[in-house]
Design a protein around this motif. Structure first.
Motif, PDB file in Angstrom:
ATOM      1  N   MET A   1       0.851  -1.196   0.000  1.00 28.90           N
ATOM      2  CA  MET A   1       0.000   0.000   0.000  1.00 28.90           C
ATOM      3  C   MET A   1       0.891   1.251   0.000  1.00 28.90           C
ATOM      4  N   GLU A   2       0.504   2.211  -0.820  1.00 33.56           N
ATOM      5  CA  GLU A   2       1.271   3.463  -0.903  1.00 33.56           C
ATOM      6  C   GLU A   2       1.314   4.162   0.446  1.00 33.56           C
ATOM      7  N   ASP A   3       2.423   4.819   0.701  1.00 33.46           N
ATOM      8  CA  ASP A   3       2.571   5.612   1.922  1.00 33.46           C
ATOM      9  C   ASP A   3       2.585   4.791   3.207  1.00 33.46           C
ATOM     10  N   CYS A   4       2.709   3.468   3.072  1.00 33.69           N
ATOM     11  CA  CYS A   4       2.834   2.638   4.279  1.00 33.69           C
ATOM     12  C   CYS A   4       4.318   2.306   4.458  1.00 33.69           C
ATOM     13  N   ILE A   5       4.853   2.731   5.587  1.00 33.16           N
ATOM     14  CA  ILE A   5       6.288   2.574   5.809  1.00 33.16           C
ATOM     15  C   ILE A   5       6.719   1.101   5.814  1.00 33.16           C
ATOM     16  N   PHE A   6       5.880   0.222   6.360  1.00 35.27           N
ATOM     17  CA  PHE A   6       6.261  -1.192   6.412  1.00 35.27           C
ATOM     18  C   PHE A   6       6.124  -1.862   5.039  1.00 35.27           C
ATOM     19  N   CYS A   7       5.176  -1.390   4.211  1.00 31.98           N
ATOM     20  CA  CYS A   7       5.125  -1.885   2.822  1.00 31.98           C
ATOM     21  C   CYS A   7       6.409  -1.489   2.098  1.00 31.98           C
ATOM     22  N   LYS A   8       6.872  -0.276   2.356  1.00 29.35           N
ATOM     23  CA  LYS A   8       8.115   0.189   1.709  1.00 29.35           C
ATOM     24  C   LYS A   8       9.310  -0.626   2.196  1.00 29.35           C
ATOM     25  N   ILE A   9       9.333  -0.940   3.462  1.00 27.71           N
ATOM     26  CA  ILE A   9      10.404  -1.795   4.005  1.00 27.71           C
ATOM     27  C   ILE A   9      10.309  -3.194   3.373  1.00 27.71           C
TER      28      ILE A   9
END
Ligand code: 5GP
Ligand code: ZN
Length: 114
Positions: free
Chosen positions: A1-9
């Motif tokens: 999901m966009e803007d989710c820090i853990f998705c980015k990690i």
């Protein structure tokens, strides 16, 4: 999901100190550890919180629990023990809105949860 820090990690877009990874799960060191061993275990799939877990996630959640067990062994905290925490929602103190389990160990924790 966009803007989710853990998705980015999970996607590797933000670096983390990885402890374990497979196609469904990532475990990494908490950036602000509160115990000598403080690891976060997340599904790579974006699930907001425990409130948003669906029957289709049953296997994934079982796999997360087995992963927690294996990480505890690798981190050499199995024998002495450890605590697994999930903060859910506002009253639960959840700050990051992507399901995660804290593995806390490496010291004797208090007997009170709160
Ligand atoms: P919560 O309060 O939502 O259960 O826990 C969120 C946890 O994520 C906190 O312990 C916090 O230190 C950790 N955290 C927040 N942002 C990052 C980050 O960018 N990297 C890592 N490794 N941990 C993070
Ligand atoms: Zn997410």
């Amino acid at each position: 999901m966009e803007d989710c820090i853990f998705c980015k990690i999970a996607k590797g877009e933000i670096p983390s100190s990885k402890v374990y990874e497979d196609e469904d799960i990532l475990a990494f060191k908490d950036i602000n550890p509160v115990t000598p061993v403080h690891i976060l275990v997340i599904p790579k799939k974006h699930i907001e919180s425990l409130n948003n877990v669906e029957p289709e996630d049953e296997k994934l959640l079982g796999k997360i629990i087995l992963t927690i067990k294996n990480i505890a062994k690798e981190q050499e905290i199995s024998e002495k023990g450890y605590r697994v925490v999930n903060n859910c929602g506002e009253d639960g103190g959840q700050e990051v809105k992507h399901l995660h389990f804290h593995i806390l160990g490496g010291k004797k924790l208090g007997t009170k949860i709160v």
